[in-house]
Design a protein around this motif. Sequence first.
Motif, PDB file in Angstrom:
ATOM      1  N   LEU A  25     -21.217 -29.051  38.263  1.00  0.00           N
ATOM      2  CA  LEU A  25     -22.075 -30.577  37.809  1.00  0.00           C
ATOM      3  C   LEU A  25     -23.220 -29.668  37.277  1.00  0.00           C
ATOM      4  N   ILE A  26     -23.330 -28.782  38.113  1.00  0.00           N
ATOM      5  CA  ILE A  26     -25.075 -28.775  38.478  1.00  0.00           C
ATOM      6  C   ILE A  26     -24.914 -27.255  37.176  1.00  0.00           C
ATOM      7  N   ALA A  27     -24.051 -26.640  37.753  1.00  0.00           N
ATOM      8  CA  ALA A  27     -24.199 -25.289  36.024  1.00  0.00           C
ATOM      9  C   ALA A  27     -23.894 -25.358  35.011  1.00  0.00           C
ATOM     10  N   GLY A  28     -22.960 -26.230  34.703  1.00  0.00           N
ATOM     11  CA  GLY A  28     -23.229 -26.492  33.764  1.00  0.00           C
ATOM     12  C   GLY A  28     -24.221 -27.657  32.807  1.00  0.00           C
ATOM     13  N   SER A  29     -24.562 -27.943  33.439  1.00  0.00           N
ATOM     14  CA  SER A  29     -25.914 -29.238  33.558  1.00  0.00           C
ATOM     15  C   SER A  29     -27.167 -27.845  32.460  1.00  0.00           C
ATOM     16  N   VAL A  30     -26.952 -26.820  33.333  1.00  0.00           N
ATOM     17  CA  VAL A  30     -27.987 -25.957  32.745  1.00  0.00           C
ATOM     18  C   VAL A  30     -27.438 -25.165  31.644  1.00  0.00           C
TER      19      VAL A  30
END
Length: 307
Positions: A25-30
Motif C-alpha cells: 500500500l505505502i510503496a505503491g502510493s510512492v
Amino acid sequence: MSEVSPLQPIPEPPAPRKNANSIELIAGSVGGASQVLTGQPLDTLKTRAQTAPKGQFKNTLDIFTTTVRNEGLLALYKGMLSPLLGIAAVNSLLFTAYGASRRIVSPYPDLSIAQVASAGAMAGAANAVLASPVEMFKIRMQGQYGGAGDKKLSGVVGDMWKQYGFKNGIMRGYWITFVREIPAYAGFYAGYETSKRWFAKHYYPNPVPVWATLTSGALGGVSYWLACYPLDVIKSRVQLSKTPPVQGHWLSGGYINQEFRVILQEGGVRALYRGLTPSLLRAVPAAGATFLAYEIAKEYIIDHNLL
C-alpha cells in the motif's frame, strides 16, 4: 549396484511476510505519485490528441505549441489534481492487488513470465474500480481549452454528480476501463519483470544498478501502452463525451463496440492510435520512476522494519 537415493521432498512455500499488504500500500502510493509528477505533461498531450475534434491540431507538436501559447505552460498539468488526490488509493490498490494475485497464481515467489502476466491482469481488473473515476475527472480537466467556461476539479466533479449521478457520471466508462486494464497491466508487469530478470542475470552477483531498474520500468510502461492503446482511445472519448454512452446489449459489445465503430468511421484504424507517440514518450520516464520509487520505498520499509 548403486543405491537409489530417496526422492527429494517438495519444499514448502515460504510463509507470507507479515504486513505484506501494508508495505505494498505505502510503496505503491510512492510509486504512483512519482508517475503522476513525471508524466503529466505528456499525458495531457496524449488525451488531447485522442479527444480533440478532427482537424483541430496538426500533430503532437502542434498540440504542445498551441496549448502553451493559448493557455500557458501550466496547462500541461491540467487534471493533475485528480490523479494526485486519488493516487494513494489507486496505486495502493494496484500494487496490493498485484501482490495478492501473485500469491493466488502460485504460492512460490519465483513466477514464470506467463504467471506474472496473469497476476498483472488480475490486478488491473481490480484496479479499474478506482482508476475509472480518477482518470475520468483527469480527462475532463485536460479537455478544457482555457475558455471562460473552464471549471476547477470540484466543479467538474459536482457537475457530473448533479447531471448524471453515480453510474453515468462518477463511474462513466467503468467497463471500458475494466477491459483496458486487463491486457494493460499484463503487459506492464510482464515487460518489467522480463527486463529486470535479464539485468539481474547479467549483473549477478552484484545488485542491479538504478539505471537498469529505470530501464525495466520504462519497458514495462511501453508494454502497457502497446497492449491496450486502442482501448484507451475509446475510453478517453467515452469519458469526455458530453452525454453518457448509449448502453447497447452486451452480446453486441455494448457502448464499447459502438464507439469503436464511430472511431473507425471517422478516421479508420489510424484513429485508434492517435496520441500514441506522447504516450510512449511519457511511458519511459513515468513508468521508470514508478517502479524505481516503488522498489526503493519497499526496500526501505523492509530494511528498517517500519512495518
